[in-house]
Each structure stands twice: as structure tokens, then as C-alpha cells.
Design an enzyme around this catalytic site. Sequence first.
Site, mmCIF file in Angstrom:
data_model
loop_
_atom_site.group_PDB
_atom_site.id
_atom_site.type_symbol
_atom_site.label_atom_id
_atom_site.label_comp_id
_atom_site.label_asym_id
_atom_site.label_seq_id
_atom_site.Cartn_x
_atom_site.Cartn_y
_atom_site.Cartn_z
ATOM 1 N N LYS A 225 0.821 -1.220 0.000
ATOM 2 C CA LYS A 225 0.000 0.000 0.000
ATOM 3 C C LYS A 225 0.853 1.268 0.000
ATOM 4 C CE LYS A 225 -3.044 -2.391 2.954
ATOM 5 N NZ LYS A 225 -2.078 -2.779 3.942
ATOM 6 N N GLY A 442 0.270 1.444 11.339
ATOM 7 C CA GLY A 442 -0.336 2.691 10.865
ATOM 8 C C GLY A 442 0.125 3.894 11.671
HETATM 9 P P1 AMP Z 1 1.568 -3.372 3.425
HETATM 10 O O1 AMP Z 1 0.406 -3.619 4.341
HETATM 11 O O2 AMP Z 1 1.343 -2.258 2.483
HETATM 12 O O3 AMP Z 1 2.870 -3.225 4.190
HETATM 13 O O4 AMP Z 1 1.703 -4.663 2.538
HETATM 14 C C1 AMP Z 1 2.025 -5.916 3.047
HETATM 15 C C2 AMP Z 1 1.622 -6.940 2.034
HETATM 16 O O5 AMP Z 1 2.287 -6.684 0.825
HETATM 17 C C3 AMP Z 1 1.974 -8.357 2.411
HETATM 18 O O6 AMP Z 1 0.795 -9.060 2.658
HETATM 19 C C4 AMP Z 1 2.701 -8.888 1.183
HETATM 20 O O7 AMP Z 1 2.254 -10.162 0.790
HETATM 21 C C5 AMP Z 1 2.331 -7.889 0.133
HETATM 22 N N1 AMP Z 1 3.344 -7.833 -0.945
HETATM 23 C C6 AMP Z 1 4.650 -7.566 -0.821
HETATM 24 N N2 AMP Z 1 5.251 -7.649 -2.012
HETATM 25 C C7 AMP Z 1 4.310 -7.976 -2.927
HETATM 26 C C8 AMP Z 1 4.312 -8.204 -4.322
HETATM 27 N N3 AMP Z 1 5.436 -8.104 -5.032
HETATM 28 N N4 AMP Z 1 3.147 -8.511 -4.915
HETATM 29 C C9 AMP Z 1 1.996 -8.606 -4.205
HETATM 30 N N5 AMP Z 1 1.926 -8.397 -2.868
HETATM 31 C C10 AMP Z 1 3.074 -8.080 -2.237
#
Ligand code: AMP
Length: 463
Positions: A225, A442
Site C-alpha cells: 500500500k 499505521g
Molecule cells: P503493506 O500492508 O502495504 O505493508 O503490505 C504488506 C503486504 O504486501 C503483504 O501481505 C505482502 O504479501 C504484500 N506484498 C509484498 N510484495 C508484494 C508483491 N510483489 N506482490 C503482491 N503483494 C506483495
Amino acid sequence: MLLRTLSNLDDLAYYGKTVLMRVDFNVTIGKDNEIGEDYRIRMTIPSIEYLTKRGAKLILMSHLGRPKKTAEMEYKQTNKIQQYATSGIDINAIKQFSLLPVAKRLSELIQMYNVSFIDDCIGPKVQKEIDKMDRGDILLLENLRFHSGEELNDYNFSKELASLADIYVNDAFSVSHRKHASIYGGARLFDKKLAGLNLKKELEYLSMVKDDPVKPFILVVGGSKIKDKIGALENLLPKIDKLLVGGAMAYTFLNANGVRTGDSPIDYDHFQWIKNALSKYPDKIVLPIDHIVTSQSFLKLKQEESNEKKDEGKKGNENSTFDSLPSSVSSPSLVSSPSSSVSLKKGAIEEGLLGVDIGIETVQQYSSMISQNSNGLVVWIGPMGVFEIGLFRNGTNNIAKSMALAFWRGSKTIIGGGDTLDALKKAQVSELEVTHVSTGGGATLKFLAGDEMPGIEVLNKNH
Ligand code: AMP
């Protein structure tokens, strides 16, 4: 901001007094009531001991999960939405969100104390329980979110909370960005309101990162995100020496740089911001040069398998040989061995494939930059790939290990909470091999973005 903390009151000020402390015990609880990672519980022990040793009667309050959302869904499914609107939240329907298992874990962790639990957080029943407390006793209240007044910051609910104690303490950094009754509305009503030791520690480290970072300063950012992280990036980029980008976010950065990214998800809402950042800081922003790629269908299959394992409540052997790449892959030929559906791609990614982890050369480059940053600062927020699946965890594992190496070499290393702590554990790196692990996900990002933190600001206000 000058923060009033526990030591701002004389030791005697706590003797025989009731102290209401907001903690964050929002931990994962399995179907068998087993507590998952209990870092957040353990981090409150210093404040708990500080207060009980000084003779306080300590009342702990926390939320757990989103019972309201779940209850709403259940009512919607059974077409009882009208009933929901009039009756509030049915406690029996949402027993899965009870804090009772947390009370049990807490009493295991601090066996010398008398920890009890009451199945509500306001009202005469709770007051009766408090009246029975001796100095040094601890009482954990039931999930605050069983009352809708908590999230609505309702005045009457805030008043009921405030009537329970003489002194208010916030030791829950991870929820301090929220204007909820237990964090803001209730806190406002106390004359004596203080920051707990965990909150103080969080603020010391994160203020250093935000306002006066140790140099050289490397920020490693991943996850998916961009929306959540853009404020922190905006605020920190001028102070950063290098920004190492991984995870799904990296593909929006690469795409904005004109690199073909195949079917990798692109965040067009923040595309222009990223383009501007890339042209303003071309020497600071480092992007992956190679990638572990797979097809959408194979990723979906693996995600379903992983969810099934979770649903069964099994930990599973997440590092089984089939499911994981060797943790320090050094040759591309090794990568194709676990599954032909997964490969290593340098540069552009063709249609039909998407990047799911940083590649081997990128791992080497990022790892050496991190681990050689001795006497500097490394902050890491967000996994480098789909780390929940063993096959796509190599990048994240190696970043975790490099963070530990940087720490042993004298660097200050800070990990943003949530997924990143989980990733650290999966890489078998101890939280003791990091200077600081933030309890907030967050909240950490909002604080680094310079956003308002009502739960902290209220502590210094006299109403
Ligand atoms: P966030 O909450 O934004 O920190 O995102 C965490 C999530 O990002 C985790 O569940 C990961 O599986 C996902 N993630 C990380 N790298 C990738 C990628 N290359 N493609 C899809 N999902 C990803």
C-alpha cells in the site's frame, strides 16, 4: 513536544490510587485461544511493573480486532440489520474477540502479580471489581470495542471510563493516531494523564528518525500500500541518504521510471507523485534490478494454500523445501528448482507475469548496503515480497538478516511493526537483534508523516 511521563509524578502519588492504562493487546488469537505473537503484551511490562511496584491499583484497557465490523457482517448476512441498529453489539455473537485469553497470557508472563479479568469495561459490575482490588493488583477490562462508544469517541462512554480511576496512562503508541474514547475523549477528562514507558520509548526513537536521523540514513520500504506510506516518504525523503524500494510498491516505481512490469499491480493514484520523487531524488531512490516472477494463477493458488493452512489453525511447515527458496540463493540456476512456475527475471517483466519478490542481485545489493551502514541508521517498513508464502520470502528473509548484521556492526536499526515484525520472526531474527521494533504499523507511518496524534497531544492538554 514536552511529554509528561510516569516519572513526572512522585512515587507516592501512585500509592493506593487507581490508574487506568490504555494498552494495545490487539494480538492474534487462534481458534484454540492460543495467543500468536505477544510482543505488544510484553512491551507493556515495564509500565505495569513501574505502577504496581509503587502501590497503584492498575486497570488495563484495550481493544481486540474489529468486533463491530464482524457483528455488522453477521447481522447483514442474517438480514437482522434492523436489530443491529437498535441493539448495539451482541457480546455473545462476538466472543471470539474477548480479551480473556490475553489476561491468561499476561498472568503467565508476570506470575508474581495478581491479574484478574472482568467481562465488561464500564458500569457497576466493573466498579465493584475495582473496589475489591488491593494495591499492586491488576485488572484487565473486556474489549473496549464491544461498546460502540469507543470508536465514536462518545462523551458518555468516555465519562464512564474516566470515572473508573484517578490517573490515566497511555502506553499504546500503536493506537495513538486514533481519536477514540479510551485514547482521546476519556483521557481528556483526567487531570493527571501521562505517557507510559513504552509510548515514551517509541516516541524517542521515532522522533529521532523524523526530526534528527543518525547519518547515513537508509530507509527500506516494501509492502503493497503506497497510500499508507506516501506521507512518511514525503517527509523523510529530504533527510534520507538512500531509499531502497521493494515489495509490490517497487513495480509502480519501476513503471514510473519507464520499465515494463508485466502484470504487476500498479498504483496509478500515486503514479505522478512517484514520478516527481524519482526526478527530484534520482540518486537517493534505489529500485530492484531483478525479480522473482510468477503468473497470477500460480500466486493465487499459493495464496489459497497458505490461507487454508491458516484456517486449519496449523502453523504448517512454512519453510518446507518445496515451498521456500534457499535462504541465501547465490546462483540464478537454483531459483528454477523449487517450481517451474517461478523464475528469476532481470530488468523488464513480460506480460502474463508479475513480480512477487526482489531478485538475487537486488538482494545482494540491498543486503550489502544495509549491513555496511555501520554507525548509521536503517529503518525498515514493509516486506520485500509476498513473504507469507515461503517461495517468495527470500528477499524479505535476507533483508531481516542484513538488518541484524547492521545492528551487530553498530548501526541503529528500527523496524516498523505489523508485517515487518512478522517477517523478522519468519527469518528467525530475534527482536533483540534490532535497536527498536515499533509496536505500531499505521501509527508509525502517521507519526513519521508528521500527522496529528490525538492520543499523544491530549496528554499535554489541560481541559
Ligand atoms: P503493506 O500492508 O502495504 O505493508 O503490505 C504488506 C503486504 O504486501 C503483504 O501481505 C505482502 O504479501 C504484500 N506484498 C509484498 N510484495 C508484494 C508483491 N510483489 N506482490 C503482491 N503483494 C506483495
